[in-house]
Design an enzyme around this catalytic site. Sequence first.
Site, PDB file in Angstrom:
ATOM      1  CE1 TYR A 285      -3.979   2.118   0.463  1.00  0.00           C
ATOM      2  CE2 TYR A 285      -2.613   3.316   2.030  1.00  0.00           C
ATOM      3  CZ  TYR A 285      -3.755   3.236   1.253  1.00  0.00           C
ATOM      4  OH  TYR A 285      -4.653   4.271   1.248  1.00  0.00           O
TER       5      TYR A 285
ATOM      6  CE  LYS B 109      -3.867   4.751  -2.435  1.00  0.00           C
ATOM      7  NZ  LYS B 109      -4.793   5.197  -3.504  1.00  0.00           N
TER       8      LYS B 109
HETATM    9  P1  NAD Z   1     -13.428   1.389  -2.913  1.00  0.00           P
HETATM   10  O1  NAD Z   1     -12.767   0.087  -2.607  1.00  0.00           O
HETATM   11  O2  NAD Z   1     -14.792   1.638  -2.361  1.00  0.00           O
HETATM   12  O3  NAD Z   1     -13.520   1.597  -4.483  1.00  0.00           O
HETATM   13  C1  NAD Z   1     -12.411   1.393  -5.293  1.00  0.00           C
HETATM   14  C2  NAD Z   1     -12.926   1.120  -6.698  1.00  0.00           C
HETATM   15  O4  NAD Z   1     -11.785   1.000  -7.532  1.00  0.00           O
HETATM   16  C3  NAD Z   1     -13.721  -0.195  -6.844  1.00  0.00           C
HETATM   17  O5  NAD Z   1     -14.931   0.050  -7.527  1.00  0.00           O
HETATM   18  C4  NAD Z   1     -12.809  -1.094  -7.663  1.00  0.00           C
HETATM   19  O6  NAD Z   1     -13.507  -1.973  -8.535  1.00  0.00           O
HETATM   20  C5  NAD Z   1     -12.004  -0.072  -8.445  1.00  0.00           C
HETATM   21  N1  NAD Z   1     -10.687  -0.507  -8.849  1.00  0.00           N
HETATM   22  C6  NAD Z   1      -9.700  -1.044  -8.091  1.00  0.00           C
HETATM   23  N2  NAD Z   1      -8.607  -1.261  -8.823  1.00  0.00           N
HETATM   24  C7  NAD Z   1      -8.905  -0.842 -10.071  1.00  0.00           C
HETATM   25  C8  NAD Z   1      -8.165  -0.798 -11.279  1.00  0.00           C
HETATM   26  N3  NAD Z   1      -6.901  -1.238 -11.332  1.00  0.00           N
HETATM   27  N4  NAD Z   1      -8.773  -0.310 -12.385  1.00  0.00           N
HETATM   28  C9  NAD Z   1     -10.053   0.139 -12.335  1.00  0.00           C
HETATM   29  N5  NAD Z   1     -10.809   0.127 -11.210  1.00  0.00           N
HETATM   30  C10 NAD Z   1     -10.227  -0.361 -10.105  1.00  0.00           C
HETATM   31  O7  NAD Z   1     -12.375   2.524  -2.444  1.00  0.00           O
HETATM   32  P2  NAD Z   1     -12.678   3.885  -1.672  1.00  0.00           P
HETATM   33  O8  NAD Z   1     -12.764   3.573  -0.223  1.00  0.00           O
HETATM   34  O9  NAD Z   1     -13.782   4.617  -2.349  1.00  0.00           O
HETATM   35  O10 NAD Z   1     -11.290   4.661  -1.868  1.00  0.00           O
HETATM   36  C11 NAD Z   1     -11.109   5.540  -2.969  1.00  0.00           C
HETATM   37  C12 NAD Z   1      -9.645   5.913  -3.072  1.00  0.00           C
HETATM   38  O11 NAD Z   1      -9.242   6.570  -1.878  1.00  0.00           O
HETATM   39  C13 NAD Z   1      -8.683   4.735  -3.245  1.00  0.00           C
HETATM   40  O12 NAD Z   1      -7.604   5.119  -4.066  1.00  0.00           O
HETATM   41  C14 NAD Z   1      -8.185   4.510  -1.844  1.00  0.00           C
HETATM   42  O13 NAD Z   1      -6.914   3.863  -1.794  1.00  0.00           O
HETATM   43  C15 NAD Z   1      -8.089   5.944  -1.350  1.00  0.00           C
HETATM   44  N6  NAD Z   1      -8.119   6.071   0.094  1.00  0.00           N
HETATM   45  C16 NAD Z   1      -9.175   5.582   0.770  1.00  0.00           C
HETATM   46  C17 NAD Z   1      -9.215   5.702   2.143  1.00  0.00           C
HETATM   47  C18 NAD Z   1     -10.382   5.171   2.906  1.00  0.00           C
HETATM   48  O14 NAD Z   1     -10.455   5.392   4.131  1.00  0.00           O
HETATM   49  N7  NAD Z   1     -11.341   4.456   2.252  1.00  0.00           N
HETATM   50  C19 NAD Z   1      -8.149   6.328   2.833  1.00  0.00           C
HETATM   51  C20 NAD Z   1      -7.065   6.818   2.096  1.00  0.00           C
HETATM   52  C21 NAD Z   1      -7.068   6.695   0.715  1.00  0.00           C
END
Ligand code: NAD
Length: 226
Positions: A136, A140
């Site tokens: 991760y 990132k």
């Molecule tokens: P989520 O898991 O709800 O949604 C991620 C989406 O990305 C899914 O629909 C999945 O099918 C799609 N996906 C994954 N890999 C893919 C790829 N290679 N190509 C196309 N689609 C792909 O995630 P979220 O919680 O909405 O998070 C959104 C973003 O924010 C992500 O980048 C995550 O790492 C980042 N983030 C989230 C958090 C958190 O607390 N949820 C914290 C820090 C960063």
Amino acid sequence: MSKNVLVFGGSGSLGSAIVNLFKTKGWNTISVDFRDNTNATQSVSITSSNESEVKRVLSVLGSTKVDSIICAAGGWVGGSIVADDYFQSVQKMLDFNLSSAVATAFLAGKLLNTGGVVVLTGAKSATVPTAGMIGYGISKAATHHLIKSLAETPELSGSSSLGILPVTLDTPSNRQYMPGPYDDWTPLEEVADKLFQWSNDSATRPTNGSLVVVETKKNVTTYSTI
Ligand code: NAD
């Protein structure tokens, strides 16, 4: 004429919130994800974010150009260098987080109108060492590097390249697996609204190449550039 936004990962928690918000503002929304988003104006389903699939997205979109392109794709798994599944967990994070950012950058180079904005999603946690979540952290941190490099790309001059680095988003998945306090989690609609401001009005955007930490404390969300 309506403006266009492409949301890579447009079926996820944050991605869906972005699609919904931009739709209420009258924008055409294009979702690209492993799963369809039926709320989007156009939904392109892919099986991976490798070169052939991303080039297929381009051919599906034809002559469409976009004013904003946002990567909200990604995922999370932990694991240190001594974890049994070390190699699998690192590869998974590269596939989910870095490959989606790389694909979004490629699409930005092809589709973004001058004056537009490309936003990639990093993570505040990856601004310091991440011994317990190697895959991760490196995926990132590399995304943060990519954002800075996009800002220096001549073909994107006149547009803005920005990163959002959330701490904890208030998603259904986080609510299922993590304890609160929820008032320290960032509502998805707030992030979507900030992304809409940056997309719709270039005067509201941070400096090109900024990494913007998105953090919520006691229901107050701050956006600080690092
Ligand atoms: P989520 O898991 O709800 O949604 C991620 C989406 O990305 C899914 O629909 C999945 O099918 C799609 N996906 C994954 N890999 C893919 C790829 N290679 N190509 C196309 N689609 C792909 O995630 P979220 O919680 O909405 O998070 C959104 C973003 O924010 C992500 O980048 C995550 O790492 C980042 N983030 C989230 C958090 C958190 O607390 N949820 C914290 C820090 C960063």
